[in-house]
Structure formats: C-alpha cells, structure tokens
Design an enzyme around this catalytic site. Structure first.
Site, PDB file in Angstrom:
ATOM      1  N   GLY A 117       1.044 -26.235  14.617  1.00 51.03           N
ATOM      2  CA  GLY A 117       0.195 -27.289  14.085  1.00 51.03           C
ATOM      3  C   GLY A 117      -0.216 -27.004  12.650  1.00 51.03           C
ATOM      4  NE  ARG A 153       3.772 -27.959  18.124  1.00 47.57           N
ATOM      5  CZ  ARG A 153       2.661 -27.253  18.031  1.00 47.57           C
ATOM      6  NH1 ARG A 153       2.722 -25.932  18.050  1.00 47.57           N
ATOM      7  NH2 ARG A 153       1.487 -27.844  17.914  1.00 47.57           N
ATOM      8  CG  ASP A 161      -1.095 -18.476  20.262  1.00 47.77           C
ATOM      9  OD1 ASP A 161      -0.579 -19.536  19.866  1.00 47.77           O
ATOM     10  OD2 ASP A 161      -1.837 -18.425  21.266  1.00 47.77           O
ATOM     11  CB  THR A 220      -4.468 -22.211  14.129  1.00 45.94           C
ATOM     12  OG1 THR A 220      -5.009 -23.016  15.183  1.00 45.94           O
ATOM     13  CG2 THR A 220      -5.022 -20.806  14.277  1.00 45.94           C
ATOM     14  CG  ASP A 227      -6.776 -24.658  17.853  1.00 40.90           C
ATOM     15  OD1 ASP A 227      -7.322 -25.740  17.572  1.00 40.90           O
ATOM     16  OD2 ASP A 227      -5.628 -24.572  18.339  1.00 40.90           O
ATOM     17  CG  ASP A 265      -6.317 -20.188  18.896  1.00 42.47           C
ATOM     18  OD1 ASP A 265      -5.900 -19.967  17.739  1.00 42.47           O
ATOM     19  OD2 ASP A 265      -5.679 -20.856  19.723  1.00 42.47           O
ATOM     20  NE  ARG A 285      -3.806 -23.535  21.087  1.00 45.11           N
ATOM     21  CZ  ARG A 285      -2.871 -22.607  21.018  1.00 45.11           C
ATOM     22  NH1 ARG A 285      -1.643 -22.847  21.450  1.00 45.11           N
ATOM     23  NH2 ARG A 285      -3.140 -21.418  20.527  1.00 45.11           N
TER      24      ARG A 285
END
Length: 319
Positions: free
Chosen positions: A11, A72, A103, A125, A127, A129, A171
């Site tokens: 992303g 992707r 990741d 990202t 996120d 994360d 996510r």
C-alpha cells in the site's frame, strides 16, 4: 557496490516519494548508479527498470503516493518469481536493493537476501505496524488526515445530537485509531489489541448523556470488526441515534507532513549507508529519535505492540 535498485511495494503511504528522493540523491552523492523499479516486485520480475538521476526526483518531496508506483505480486512469494527478479537485477548489474513498504514487502526482501542479493527495508505504511521502529513513513500524515475528518464530523454530530462511529484504517494495528481518538477526545476507541465490551461503551455514552452531552464520537479500527454491526448494536441496546463514517483510502493520500518528510529522508539515507557498510537483510528504523537497524527476520518474528498507557489515558480522559 556500484549499482543499487529501489522500489516501493504494498500500500502507498505519504512520504514514500521523500524516501525515494533521499535514496537516489544519497546514492549519487556517493558515486553509485541508482535504478528505479516501477510497480514493485511485479516490475522487478518484468524488468520495468530505469536509471535515475538527481532530476528524476526533483519536486517530489511534497507529493503523496509514489512515483515508482506499487503493485501486489503473488508470484514473488515463490522461488520462480524471486529467481526471475534476480535475473533482471543481473541484467542491469544491480548489486543491492532498497525496498520501501510494509511487512509483506520485507518478506520479499528477506528472500532476495537469502539468495545472495543484499536488501534493506524502509518501513512505509500508514498502519504503523512494523516492529523495531517507533514510527513508519506515512503514519503521521494519515493521522492528521483522520483528525481533520473527525473535527468536521464532530460539527455535524453536535448539530444533530447523534453518535458517530468512525472507521479508520490500520489492518490489525490500532495505532491510527488510538492516536486519533486521544487527539480528538473520542468517547470510546475500539482497537484490535484491546476490545472493550459493548456494555462498557454504552455506559460511557450514557454517562455523557447524564451530564448533558448531546453527541459522541467513537473511533473503530478496521481490524476490530464491522463498524455497521457495532452501530446497530449500540442503537438497539442504548436507543441512540447512530451514524457511520468509513474514511477509507482518503487516509493514504495527500501531501506528507513535515514529520513524514524528515523521517523518510533520514531513513532513505540510512538505507544507503547500511548497504555501503556491507549490511544486508536489515530494516532501517527510528527509536527514541535515533536511527536504528534490525534484522528483517527479527522484525517479522515480532508483533507490533500498542502503547497501552496511551490507551488507558484515553479512557481516563473520556469519563
């Protein structure tokens, strides 16, 4: 090392362009040829590769998204796809690769490193994360986008005396929801790492009503579950008029904040330094405002953790 490649994968996140710029210009500063790989690992497999110069990254530091684009690529999860990518790197003489992403992207970088092609990962990202770094590129910009949206929604919530439930990205990580909820004074914050019982949420809403509060804001991280189910349950159980807002991909766009631009620039330059110092299979990061690096395998093995002190503070301030 004379030739290095750079790609963005997964992303998109605001600040990726600033990271690309830093990688390209830092490499050129050290007399290294730098190649941009378009469309992530899919572009690596397809040979969508071109040499970059200082002009290639001019006037991009303020732009969201990624000039190298992203995609992707399921094929790269397997040996056949990875070997195709390696053949393309051999064709262009690329000796090392910098991967900007999350990741999933780092798993691809890890595989290439294991096959003899040194890679460095840069965490990009919204996120936030990724273990081993306090912040990822794009998180701060996305957070500010969320806060701006909540501020506007609060005006409508107040005018119509309603409870708004706002779904944010992340996510399986609750950072965006937690930071936005604390910054905007949300009544409840629902995150995957710590899920409140519905009764507790409703009790908090009723306490607010009891002191004359006319509207409420609830922030829900997408990894918790269906925002519409929560809205229905609150309406049925507490007889409160609810409205749902899903912010969606607006959180990924926009010009990066100063914080993200600086972070991206520092991490991009660090990635080049790591390759030049013979490092491979590392992820560049920042902890306590100091640049750090960790083995990709170590980072992927750890689970990102939320700041539970912040979570507790949000509950104390929303009484």
């Amino acid at each position: 090392m004379k030739k290095i490649g750079v790609l963005t994968s997964g992303g998109d996140a605001p600040g990726m362009n600033a990271a690309i710029r830093a990688v390209v210009r830092k490499a050129i500063y050290h007399g290294i040829e730098i190649f941009g790989i378009k469309n992530g690992f899919q572009g690596l497999i397809d040979g969508n590769i071109e040499k970059m110069d200082t002009g290639s990254v001019g006037d991009i530091i303020q732009r969201g998204g990624t000039i190298l684009r992203s995609a992707r690529c399921d094929e790269f999860k397997y040996d056949q796809g990875q070997n195709k990518g390696i053949e393309q790197m051999k064709k262009f003489g690329i000796e090392g690769l910098i991967v900007i992403g999350g990741d999933g992207s780092f798993r691809g970088a890890q595989k290439l490193t294991e096959k003899g092609y040194p890679c460095i990962g840069i965490p990009g990202t919204i996120d936030n994360d990724i273990a081993g770094t306090d912040f990822t590129i794009g998180f701060d910009t996305a957070l500010n986008t969320v806060i701006e949206a909540i501020d506007k929604i609060r005006d409508t919530a107040s005018s119509h005396e309603r409870t708004f439930i706002i779904e944010v990205m992340g996510r399986d990580a609750g950072d965006l929801a937690l930071w936005a909820g604390l910054a905007d004074g949300a009544e409840s914050i629902l995150i995957p790492e710590k899920q409140d019982e519905l009764d507790e949420i409703i009790e908090r809403l009723r306490r607010g009503q009891g002191r004359g509060k006319k509207h409420s804001i609830i922030i829900l991280a997408e990894g918790v579950g269906s925002v519409f189910d929560y809205a229905d349950q609150i309406k049925e159980t507490a007889d409160l008029e609810t409205r749902v807002t899903v912010l969606g991909h607006i959180q990924r766009g926009g010009s990066p904040t100063a914080s993200d631009r600086v972070l991206a620039s520092r991490l991009g330059a660090q990635a080049i330094d790591l390759l030049l110092n013979g490092q491979a299979g590392k992820i560049a990061g920042i902890q306590n405002n100091q640049l750090v690096s960790h083995d990709i395998s170590e980072v992927l093995a750890k689970k990102h953790t939320i700041d539970m002190e912040m979570y507790q503070l949000s509950k104390e301030l929303s009484i």
